[in-house]
Design a protein around this motif. Structure first.
Motif, short mmCIF file in Angstrom:
data_model
loop_
_atom_site.label_atom_id
_atom_site.label_comp_id
_atom_site.label_asym_id
_atom_site.label_seq_id
_atom_site.Cartn_x
_atom_site.Cartn_y
_atom_site.Cartn_z
N LEU A 185 0.84 -1.20 0.00
CA LEU A 185 0.00 0.00 0.00
C LEU A 185 0.87 1.25 0.00
O LEU A 185 0.68 2.18 -0.79
CB LEU A 185 -0.89 -0.03 1.25
N GLY A 186 1.86 1.25 0.89
CA GLY A 186 2.77 2.39 0.99
C GLY A 186 3.56 2.57 -0.29
O GLY A 186 3.68 3.70 -0.81
N ALA A 187 4.09 1.46 -0.83
CA ALA A 187 4.92 1.55 -2.03
C ALA A 187 4.12 2.11 -3.20
O ALA A 187 4.58 3.02 -3.91
CB ALA A 187 5.46 0.17 -2.37
N ILE A 188 2.91 1.59 -3.39
CA ILE A 188 2.11 2.02 -4.55
C ILE A 188 1.68 3.47 -4.39
O ILE A 188 1.81 4.28 -5.32
CB ILE A 188 0.89 1.09 -4.75
N CYS A 189 1.18 3.83 -3.22
CA CYS A 189 0.69 5.20 -3.00
C CYS A 189 1.84 6.20 -3.10
O CYS A 189 1.72 7.23 -3.77
CB CYS A 189 0.00 5.31 -1.66
N LEU A 190 2.96 5.88 -2.46
CA LEU A 190 4.09 6.82 -2.50
C LEU A 190 4.64 6.96 -3.92
O LEU A 190 4.99 8.06 -4.35
CB LEU A 190 5.20 6.36 -1.55
N THR A 191 4.71 5.83 -4.63
CA THR A 191 5.21 5.88 -6.00
C THR A 191 4.28 6.72 -6.86
O THR A 191 4.72 7.50 -7.71
CB THR A 191 5.32 4.46 -6.59
N SER A 192 2.97 6.56 -6.64
CA SER A 192 2.01 7.31 -7.43
C SER A 192 2.10 8.82 -7.11
O SER A 192 2.06 9.65 -8.00
CB SER A 192 0.60 6.80 -7.13
N ILE A 193 2.28 9.13 -5.84
CA ILE A 193 2.29 10.54 -5.44
C ILE A 193 3.62 11.21 -5.81
O ILE A 193 3.64 12.33 -6.33
CB ILE A 193 2.05 10.66 -3.91
N PHE A 194 4.74 10.50 -5.58
CA PHE A 194 6.05 11.13 -5.79
C PHE A 194 6.74 10.65 -7.07
O PHE A 194 7.92 10.94 -7.28
CB PHE A 194 6.96 10.86 -4.60
N GLY A 195 6.05 9.92 -7.92
CA GLY A 195 6.66 9.35 -9.12
C GLY A 195 7.23 10.38 -10.07
O GLY A 195 8.18 10.11 -10.80
N LEU A 196 6.67 11.57 -10.09
CA LEU A 196 7.14 12.60 -11.02
C LEU A 196 7.83 13.75 -10.30
O LEU A 196 7.87 14.87 -10.79
CB LEU A 196 5.95 13.13 -11.83
N VAL A 197 8.35 13.47 -9.13
CA VAL A 197 8.96 14.53 -8.34
C VAL A 197 10.19 15.11 -9.04
O VAL A 197 10.54 16.28 -8.85
CB VAL A 197 9.30 14.00 -6.91
N GLN A 198 10.86 14.31 -9.90
CA GLN A 198 12.05 14.81 -10.61
C GLN A 198 11.71 15.97 -11.53
O GLN A 198 12.54 16.82 -11.81
CB GLN A 198 12.70 13.70 -11.46
N ILE A 199 10.49 15.99 -12.03
CA ILE A 199 10.12 17.10 -12.92
C ILE A 199 9.24 18.11 -12.17
O ILE A 199 8.53 18.92 -12.78
CB ILE A 199 9.42 16.60 -14.20
N GLY A 200 9.29 18.04 -10.86
CA GLY A 200 8.64 19.07 -10.04
C GLY A 200 7.15 18.87 -9.82
O GLY A 200 6.47 19.80 -9.39
N ARG A 201 6.65 17.66 -10.08
CA ARG A 201 5.22 17.43 -9.88
C ARG A 201 4.98 16.47 -8.72
O ARG A 201 5.57 15.38 -8.67
CB ARG A 201 4.59 16.88 -11.16
N ILE A 202 4.14 16.86 -7.81
CA ILE A 202 3.79 15.99 -6.69
C ILE A 202 2.27 15.84 -6.68
O ILE A 202 1.55 16.83 -6.83
CB ILE A 202 4.27 16.57 -5.34
N GLY A 203 1.81 14.62 -6.51
CA GLY A 203 0.37 14.36 -6.49
C GLY A 203 0.08 13.01 -7.08
O GLY A 203 0.94 12.43 -7.77
N VAL A 204 -1.09 12.51 -6.79
CA VAL A 204 -1.44 11.17 -7.28
C VAL A 204 -1.50 11.18 -8.81
O VAL A 204 -2.16 12.04 -9.40
CB VAL A 204 -2.80 10.72 -6.70
N GLN A 205 -0.79 10.25 -9.43
CA GLN A 205 -0.77 10.15 -10.89
C GLN A 205 -1.79 9.11 -11.36
O GLN A 205 -2.27 8.29 -10.57
CB GLN A 205 0.62 9.72 -11.36
N GLY A 206 -2.05 9.13 -12.64
CA GLY A 206 -2.96 8.14 -13.23
C GLY A 206 -2.31 6.76 -13.24
O GLY A 206 -1.14 6.60 -12.88
N TYR A 207 -3.09 5.78 -13.70
CA TYR A 207 -2.61 4.40 -13.66
C TYR A 207 -1.35 4.19 -14.49
O TYR A 207 -0.41 3.55 -14.05
CB TYR A 207 -3.72 3.45 -14.12
N ASP A 208 -1.36 4.72 -15.74
CA ASP A 208 -0.21 4.44 -16.62
C ASP A 208 1.08 4.97 -16.03
O ASP A 208 2.11 4.30 -16.05
CB ASP A 208 -0.46 5.05 -18.01
#
Lengths: 296, 299
Positions: free
Chosen positions: A29-52
């Motif tokens: 649960l933690g891994a998926i949620c954190l990855t979804s929220i911080f997955g685009l942090v390198q390009i300055g975006r934080i927030g839940v991302q879509g499935y793809d």
């Protein structure tokens, strides 16, 4: 059949009582949620991302974590009860060795599948509510293929558990297997293919053997796959080379299968079924070969 | 007519050690067979082959004339020398699990728990039980479903007199019900009132087998312990100290001091035997060896 169910349920119940199942649910649960929220942090975006996007970000994590959890689960399925001599009592109670082995594997699959799928279901629901994304296929595919990857490594863990005499030996062997499958295999493949000095091989290394550059891989695959109808002998050879690496390591199959949803590439279903089947037959066959003659 | 239970030329090797060396033993239904021998003689190995825990190197165990099956083993009860159970589970959980494994109900398990006096401990975790209570639990599990064959490996070790009496009573009840009992032990005083037959296993071989009365008649001794020592000494296999057979009671006859595991004990046995034989060859006084185990050359 009743004894098989009883032993499998006991295995799951023991894992549940020990906190393994709850811990795994939280990890996923933690891994998926954190990855979804911080997955685009390198390009300055934080927030839940879509499935793809979540799938692309999650791919590396799943390919490291699932085999590790499966091996940790599988490595003591047999050896711990053998050390405690309860396995001997089971066999003395008239449960055939084949049933003991099947039940242990089934219990392990339950203990692996329940937290993994629950984690994906809860995280998937969170993503759906947060993003209104309805394109869930790639996410489901990741969950399903991740589970299959886990089952294959659970089988390998079971074989290790049967082959080893002590829990410590088994744990060391499981960790070495994980290191080999996740890290060393790629390096060995790289070394072998570079020594062949083949540009095709070098390309395959990039595609299949570098787990950290998923987006680069996507680009490579896009450039790589010739449109249908333009496939000459060289293209067929390239694909055959790629498939041979997939067969050698289930992690590569998992990677390729999930990438194929992100880009115009395709892993034939028979390769998927064949590789998974071959690894399971190998792991369970080896387990049975050893377990049927081992002294308890 | 075929025997009820037949160990048909059983061999079991561990590397270079012959744990069981061609034991051929036919047991009749309804008998109580005491299997005697020092530590490492091969008694538990023999039971392991019967119960499917060990694979004989050669030979097979026949039950009613045919190779024994897993389904038939469901009708057996087994108490291990070191009772091994799911220590994190309760007494009731353990008993019910094994009852269901054998195709019986939780009520069957409860009845046997009550019979051995474990009713007050049903919810207690197995790891919280004393050794005596754990042995009772092992016995209760073995008794579930009225087994036709009860196999008990060193059941009298470490029992207080009250528990020993209770175990005797239960074993007599089981025998009266028609069960066949196979009991390995060092404690001859405990088995003597029960046994109908005695098998003595020495160095992996069957030294003798017969009814207790036959053995008394042949060897001219009344006490089982004296018969055992006489046979063991005549076979040159018993531990001898100061020209006296070292009693195997408590299992120290073949065990070197300070060595606990079976394998180390076996290694120690072989090493000590060789030392004793070498000393005899040199004409030394073997009795002078401290706690030495001396062994005649049999070849």
């Amino acid at each position: 059949m009743k004894s098989l169910t009883l032993i499998a349920c006991k295995e799951f119940s023991d894992r549940f009582r020990s906190g393994w199942v709850v811990a795994c649910v939280l990890v996923w649960l933690g891994a998926i949620c954190l990855t979804s929220i911080f997955g685009l942090v390198q390009i300055g975006r934080i927030g839940v991302q879509g499935y793809d996007r979540t799938v692309v970000s999650l791919l590396s994590l799943v390919q490291y974590l699932v085999p590790l959890l499966a091996l940790l689960l599988g490595h003591d399925l047999i050896v711990s009860e053998r050390e405690e001599r309860t396995l001997a009592l089971l066999v003395a109670s008239g449960v055939s060795r084949a049933r003991v082995l099947c039940a242990k594997f089934a219990g392990g699959v339950l203990s692996l599948a329940f937290p993994l799928l629950l984690g994906f279901i809860i995280a998937g629901t969170v993503i759906a509510l947060a993003t209104r994304d309805r394109e869930i296929n790639s996410f489901l595919w990741l969950a399903g293929s991740g589970l299959v990857l886990g089952i294959v490594f659970l089988g390998i863990g079971l074989a290790i558990s049967v082959l080893c005499r002590t829990r410590v030996q088994s744990l060391v062997a499981a960790l070495l297997t994980w290191c080999f499958a996740v890290f060393a295999f790629d390096l060995i493949a790289l070394g072998m293919l570079v020594s062949l000095r083949s540009p095709v091989a070098a390309h395959e290394i990039d595609v299949l053997c570098d787990p950290t550059h998923v987006n680069t891989v996507a680009d490579l695959h896009a450039a790589y796959d010739a449109p249908v109808g333009e496939r000459d002998g060289a293209t067929v050879a390239k694909r055959a080379a790629a498939l041979s690496w997939i067969l050698a390591n289930p992690i590569d199959l998992f990677r390729a299968v999930n990438l194929s949803k992100q880009m115009p590439t395709h892993v034939p279903p028979w390769v998927i079924a064949g590789t998974v089947g071959a690894w399971l037959v190998f792991a369970l066959g080896l387990s049975w070969w050893r377990f049927r003659r081992v002294d308890l | 007519m075929s025997a009820y239970l037949h160990f048909n030329s059983i061999h079991k090797r561990y590397g270079r050690v012959n744990a069981v060396d061609g034991i051929d033993l036919a047991i009749a239904r309804g008998s109580i067979v005491a299997v005697l021998g020092p530590n490492g003689a091969g008694k538990s190995t023999l039971f392991g082959c019967l119960l499917g825990m060990l694979q004989p190197t050669r030979g097979q165990v026949l039950f009613n004339g045919a190779p024994i099956t897993d389904a038939q083993r469901r009708g057996f009860g087994y108490v291990a020398e070191r009772v091994a159970l799911y220590m994190h589970r309760s007494v009731a959980d353990n008993a019910e699990f094994f009852a269901k494994i054998k195709g019986h109900t939780a009520d069957d398990a409860r009845r046997q728990l009550e019979r051995v006096g474990l009713a007050p401990y049903l919810d207690r975790k197995a790891r919280q039980l004393s050794k005596g209570l754990l042995q009772r639990l092992g016995l209760a599990i073995a008794l579930i479903g009225a087994p036709e064959l009860l196999i008990l490996d060193e059941p009298f070790n470490g029992l207080d007199p009250a528990l020993l009496d209770q175990l005797h009573a239960i074993l007599k009840e089981e025998h009266a019900r028609g069960a066949t009992l196979l009991i390995s032990t060092h404690t001859m005083s405990a088995i003597e009132p029960l046994a109908t037959h005695v098998a003595i296993v020495l160095d992996g071989k069957l030294a003798t087998f017969g009814t207790l009365d036959e053995l008394r008649r042949i060897h001219g001794e009344q006490s089982l312990e004296k018969i055992y020592h006489r046979i063991a000494k005549s076979r040159g296999s018993v531990a001898v100290q100061n020209d006296k057979a070292v009693p195997p009671i408590n299992g120290h006859a073949y065990e070197a001091e300070g060595r606990a595991t079976l394998s180390s004990a076996r290694r120690a046995t072989h090493s000590n035997i060789e030392t004793g034989v070498d000393a005899q060859r040199r004409g030394e006084d073997t009795a002078a060896l401290p706690a030495q185990l001396v062994h005649d050359e049999r070849k």
